[in-house]
Design an enzyme around this catalytic site. Structure first.
Site, PDB file in Angstrom:
ATOM      1  CG  HIS A  30      -0.198   0.344   2.505  1.00  0.00           C
ATOM      2  ND1 HIS A  30       0.621  -0.563   3.110  1.00  0.00           N
ATOM      3  CD2 HIS A  30      -0.146   1.466   3.268  1.00  0.00           C
ATOM      4  CE1 HIS A  30       1.129  -0.021   4.210  1.00  0.00           C
ATOM      5  NE2 HIS A  30       0.690   1.217   4.330  1.00  0.00           N
TER       6      HIS A  30
HETATM    7  N1  UDP Z   1      -2.977  -5.155   9.211  1.00  0.00           N
HETATM    8  C1  UDP Z   1      -4.228  -5.648   9.549  1.00  0.00           C
HETATM    9  N2  UDP Z   1      -5.048  -6.045   8.537  1.00  0.00           N
HETATM   10  C2  UDP Z   1      -4.707  -5.999   7.223  1.00  0.00           C
HETATM   11  C3  UDP Z   1      -3.411  -5.514   6.904  1.00  0.00           C
HETATM   12  C4  UDP Z   1      -2.581  -5.072   7.916  1.00  0.00           C
HETATM   13  O1  UDP Z   1      -4.581  -5.724  10.726  1.00  0.00           O
HETATM   14  O2  UDP Z   1      -5.510  -6.377   6.375  1.00  0.00           O
HETATM   15  C5  UDP Z   1      -2.101  -4.709  10.298  1.00  0.00           C
HETATM   16  C6  UDP Z   1      -0.731  -5.323  10.306  1.00  0.00           C
HETATM   17  O3  UDP Z   1      -0.749  -6.585  10.931  1.00  0.00           O
HETATM   18  C7  UDP Z   1       0.065  -4.279  11.067  1.00  0.00           C
HETATM   19  C8  UDP Z   1      -0.583  -2.992  10.657  1.00  0.00           C
HETATM   20  O4  UDP Z   1      -1.863  -3.334  10.134  1.00  0.00           O
HETATM   21  O5  UDP Z   1      -0.103  -4.446  12.459  1.00  0.00           O
HETATM   22  C9  UDP Z   1       0.250  -2.344   9.617  1.00  0.00           C
HETATM   23  O6  UDP Z   1      -0.409  -1.303   9.092  1.00  0.00           O
HETATM   24  P1  UDP Z   1      -0.103  -0.739   7.633  1.00  0.00           P
HETATM   25  O7  UDP Z   1       0.611  -1.742   6.840  1.00  0.00           O
HETATM   26  O8  UDP Z   1      -1.403  -0.190   7.131  1.00  0.00           O
HETATM   27  O9  UDP Z   1       0.802   0.526   7.964  1.00  0.00           O
HETATM   28  P2  UDP Z   1       2.359   0.705   8.188  1.00  0.00           P
HETATM   29  O10 UDP Z   1       2.782  -0.218   9.284  1.00  0.00           O
HETATM   30  O11 UDP Z   1       3.055   0.452   6.912  1.00  0.00           O
HETATM   31  O12 UDP Z   1       2.479   2.138   8.604  1.00  0.00           O
END
Ligand code: UDP
Length: 354
Positions: free
Chosen positions: A202
């Protein structure tokens, strides 16, 4: 002691769940949660509040679907009004989103003390909106809660020891979450194959660049012919693939809707490999002892790469295929270290603020 917590995006709900639980068990501590509305769907927001028992936000600003400037500006205005009414002792912000920056600016302009959870991280890629948000937030924070030694080191390198702020290494709240929710996990309500690769995608640098996006998807399609790639698809990526007329129906990849954290943990426990451009998921791969192919050119979580748990594959189809194949062949990941602490970051944060 009154704390206003600012959240708005999925990873912040997960992190706030940990710290809110610690606040709730601390007497003389009142937490007021502000949801900016940045992520708003049932499966990007509500499910986390329900499954993780996060207290219902006291305020929801419902700000979403705007460009960076309008989004951050409207959040700043909305949060400022709330802070003027609530007069908290502390404002607590998480990570690196527009909600983080808006909360930080609103607090400091009103001379309210600011604490930043997940401080000190750097990708050194100034084209990432997240890098701008985290650098600016760090700079005006009174307490910088660093998850790792590397994060502390990054701040020292930037001269933070000479600034009027406290740098505290507390471990990573994601470690707390992984430990607390591991026994509560459950499979999503869709059929998932026995052997699969778990993937999320994403980051703007991938979704907003059609060439990078199609190179990555091509690699995932090829892998899916032998080991199914399961993608809980982020709404932004879904929209971009639809714009490219991607043939979801005939794709060998298994696309599912975004899942809640408990389902994600179950997928993490059962997958053969993680492939992602997410910051949080790179760490969770390690926390659940799965190798990770990172679909980016750099990472903030450099200790994972240094220890051989994570490979940076970028967006080149051939490199992604080679790295994934190599890591699949390595099988089960063994790791005896605790790179992200022992699961008491939430309590540490609350103790430090009160
Ligand atoms: N996550 C979730 N469901 C999903 C995809 C991701 O609960 O369908 C969780 C994942 O396990 C992690 C968090 O969302 O704990 C990560 O968020 P994201 O990837 O949106 O953001 P980033 O960490 O890159 O800022």
């Amino acid at each position: 002691m009154k704390i206003v917590t600012i959240v708005g995006a999925r990873p912040q709900f997960i992190k706030a769940a940990v710290v809110s639980r610690a606040f709730a068990s601390h007497k003389d501590c009142e937490e007021v949660i502000v949801h900016t509305g940045q992520h708003f769907d049932e499966n990007m927001s509500d499910v986390f509040f329900e499954e993780m028992a996060i207290p219902k936000p006291h305020y929801n600003l419902n700000i979403n679907g705007l460009g960076h400037g309008a989004m951050t500006g409207q959040m700043l205005e909305g949060i400022e009004k709330i802070l003027q009414a609530e007069q908290p002792d502390w404002v607590l912000v998480y990570g690196d989103t527009n909600s983080t920056l808006a909360g930080a600016l609103a607090a400091k302009k009103l001379h309210i003390k600011l604490a930043h959870v997940e401080a000190g991280l750097r990708s050194f890629n100034m084209d990432m909106p997240e890098e701008i948000n985290r650098i600016l937030t760090d700079r005006i924070s009174d307490i910088l809660f660093c998850p790792t030694n590397q994060a502390v080191e990054n701040l020292r390198h930037e001269g933070y020891e000479n600034l009027h702020c406290r740098i505290l290494k507390c471990g990573d709240v994601m470690q707390d979450a992984a430990l607390f929710y591991a026994s509560k996990s459950r499979m999503p309500q869709v059929a998932i194959p026995d052997k699969f690769i778990l993937c999320t995608l994403h980051r703007a640098e991938n979704t907003d660049d059609p060439k990078r996006l199609s190179n990555i998807v091509r690699a995932l399609e090829t892998l899916s012919e032998t080991t199914k790639v399961v993608i809980p698809l982020h709404p932004r990526t879904k929209a971009k693939l639809e714009n490219m007329n991607y043939d979801f129906e005939h794709s060998p990849i298994l696309f599912i809707s975004p899942v809640g954290y408990l389902e994600m943990v179950e997928l993490l426990k059962n997958c053969l490999l993680v492939m992602t451009d997410s910051g949080g998921l790179q760490k969770e791969a390690y926390l659940f002892r799965k190798y990770c192919v990172t679909l980016r050119d750099e990472t903030e979580w450099v200790e994972l790469v240094a220890n051989g748990y994570n490979i940076l594959a970028g967006s080149d189809t051939k490199t992604i295929l080679e790295d994934a194949t190599n890591l699949l062949q390595r099988g089960k990941m063994e790791a005896n270290d605790a790179l992200y602490g022992s699961g008491d970051a939430g309590n540490f944060i609350v103790e430090s603020l009160t």
